[in-house]
Design an enzyme around this catalytic site. Structure first.
Site, PDB file in Angstrom:
ATOM      1  N   PHE A 104       0.818  -1.221   0.000  1.00 57.22           N
ATOM      2  CA  PHE A 104       0.000   0.000   0.000  1.00 57.22           C
ATOM      3  C   PHE A 104       0.847   1.264   0.000  1.00 57.22           C
ATOM      4  CE2 PHE A 104       0.850  -0.168   4.538  1.00 57.22           C
ATOM      5  CZ  PHE A 104       0.788   1.154   4.962  1.00 57.22           C
ATOM      6  N   LYS A 105       2.099   1.158   0.428  1.00 58.13           N
ATOM      7  CA  LYS A 105       2.956   2.342   0.470  1.00 58.13           C
ATOM      8  C   LYS A 105       3.155   2.949  -0.921  1.00 58.13           C
ATOM      9  CE  LYS A 105       3.775   1.484   4.869  1.00 58.13           C
ATOM     10  NZ  LYS A 105       5.062   1.190   5.461  1.00 58.13           N
ATOM     11  N   ASP A 106       2.971   2.150  -1.974  1.00 55.52           N
ATOM     12  CA  ASP A 106       3.143   2.665  -3.333  1.00 55.52           C
ATOM     13  C   ASP A 106       2.167   3.791  -3.648  1.00 55.52           C
ATOM     14  OD1 ASP A 106       5.217   0.920  -4.220  1.00 55.52           O
ATOM     15  OD2 ASP A 106       3.752  -0.666  -4.568  1.00 55.52           O
TER      16      ASP A 106
END
Length: 477
Positions: free
Chosen positions: A113-115
């Site tokens: 999800f950090k993307d």
């Protein structure tokens, strides 16, 4: 929009200033001086927007120092199907008729999800640095996913170097391979002999050395960077509209959380006017946040007390973004927040029981829960059997705790944090088979690795960074 520090320092500048700043000079975190709110009619006007246009609508009130055309162009380049392998960017999937929904956040370059936020940071960093004719040396800490997301976002950025600290031997094999297999002139991986909190503390200690920070243009990509939190708030709006609920109907979110950035973004969306009911904070065995929302006492864990678990990205004993939450429930009282965080730094608990601030906490919609290794194995197995869906262990924590708090007639959206391929040993233990991975990552564990092991000490770390940058380390004035 001007920004201030959670510890009281005023006028940190505009968005571009705090983007490059990392920690504020007084050690606090940047916050906007006010939170713009959307009326119900404003909110309804956002229905039907594609992801890039929705991101502009949510984010531009906080970013008034970048021209509209330029910001829109960056958002279109960021939130593109070629980057996230989906026209929806963050698809929402119902899990049968259970009332649970999975918000897919792991279709980006690093499968986490950090993307979602980091790809935007790569674009906006490059834009601001080019306009200012400056360079930036990013110093970050990762428990697993931030590192690879940041490094993939900054690949080939001529004005940016990345120095990423990770806890030596505490990430999954896939996470290590994603980071350490990169052999790029602007990427430096440092494996710290300690836990994630040690890495995070090193980042803060170096940021606190204002002389070193200025000489070496040190910036941040961790969720201490306001741009990360702001970009993450967008997918809460996207999920809400994907549910096609009647105007004003509430939705609940369950968020696996270690450093409190992902779920704080949900709280930001709520404060802006999104009709969120509960924000469920799902912890693993390192249950600092669960303890606080259950008891009113926030007591950080020392490094030796942080358990090594099968959801390792949440093996965190001190949640940095929690400071932003304390700031808001204090009524934006920087002095009070500074006192509380000094207590945290001194190893003392923040105890809100019997205080008006605890009433603010209880009214804010946060609840907490925890999971164990056995719990997450069972949840992975059960989710696979019931819904034909494999999930990673962190997402399993969110599903387990989210289901506990599910309310009849109210959708519970559980945030996916990573593809199961990133934690294949645990997933295989749960379901007896190896989860599939994108073809581009086949055999990544066999690639040569490039990293440096270092002790948990800021002095040699600063000397090493200065050496890598080809600059002589000068004594701090």
């Amino acid at each position: 929009m001007k920004y201030v520090s959670t510890r009281g320092l005023r006028d940190l500048g505009g968005f571009s200033d705090v983007l490059l700043m990392g920690l504020a000079p007084d050690g606090g975190l940047a916050m906007p001086e006010r939170l713009p709110t959307l009326s119900p009619d404003d909110l309804e006007g956002l229905r039907g927007l594609d992801y890039a246009d929705l991101a502009y609508a949510v984010m531009h009130p906080y970013i008034d120092d970048i021209p509209e055309a330029d910001l829109r162009a960056m958002l279109r380049a960021t939130y593109h199907p070629d980057v996230f392998h989906s026209a929806d960017i963050t698809p929402l999937t119902p899990l049968g008729n259970s009332g649970l929904f999975l918000l897919e956040l792991s279709n980006g370059p690093s499968l986490a999800f950090k993307d979602i936020a980091m790809q935007f940071l790569g674009q906006v960093f490059e834009y601001v640095l080019e306009r200012r004719n400056e360079e930036l040396n990013i110093l970050g800490a990762t428990s697993g996913d931030t590192g690879s997301a940041a490094e993939y976002a900054m690949l080939g950025k001529a004005r940016i170097n990345v120095f990423m600290l990770s806890p030596h031997g505490r990430m999954s094999a896939f996470q290590q391979a994603q980071m350490f297999s990169l052999h790029e002139p602007n990427i430096f991986n440092i494996a710290v002999q300690g836990v994630f909190d040690d890495c995070q503390d090193l980042v803060k200690e170096i940021n606190a050395d204002t002389g070193f920070k200025a000489r070496h243009a040190i910036g941040a990509v961790n969720s201490i960077n306001w741009a990360r939190v702001l970009a993450q708030a967008v997918y809460y709006f996207k999920a809400y509209f994907a549910l096609k609920l009647p105007a004003g109907q509430q939705v609940d979110f369950s968020v696996p959380s270690g450093n409190f950035g992902n779920v704080f973004a949900g709280y930001l969306a709520k404060r802006m006017g999104l009709p969120i009911g509960q924000l469920v904070v799902a912890s693993n065995e390192n249950d600092v946040l669960h303890e606080f929302f259950s008891t009113g006492v926030y007591h950080v864990r020392r490094a030796a007390q942080v358990a090594q678990t099968s959801s390792p990205s949440m093996d965190i004993g001190k949640a940095s973004n929690f400071e932003r939450y304390l700031y808001l429930i204090s009524g934006a009282d920087g002095a009070q927040t500074g006192v509380w965080w000094a207590e945290v730094g001194g190893g003392r608990p923040v105890d809100l029981r019997g205080m008006a601030h605890w009433d603010e906490v209880r009214a804010s919609g946060f609840v907490g829960g925890r999971s164990s290794h056995a719990d997450r194995l069972e949840t992975i197995r059960r989710t696979d059997e019931r819904f034909g869906r494999l999930v990673d262990p962190h997402t399993a924590d969110g599903l387990l705790v989210g289901e506990r708090y599910a309310r009849a007639g109210v959708p519970m959206v559980c945030l996916e944090t990573a593809l199961p391929a990133k934690f294949e040993d645990t997933v295989k233990e749960a379901v007896g088979r190896t989860p599939p991975r994108p073809e581009r990552f086949e055999g990544i564990e066999e690639l040569p690795r490039h990293f440096t092991v270092m002790e948990n000490n800021a002095v040699p770390l600063k000397a090493w960074i200065a050496q890598k940058l080809g600059q002589a380390l000068q004594a701090t004035p």
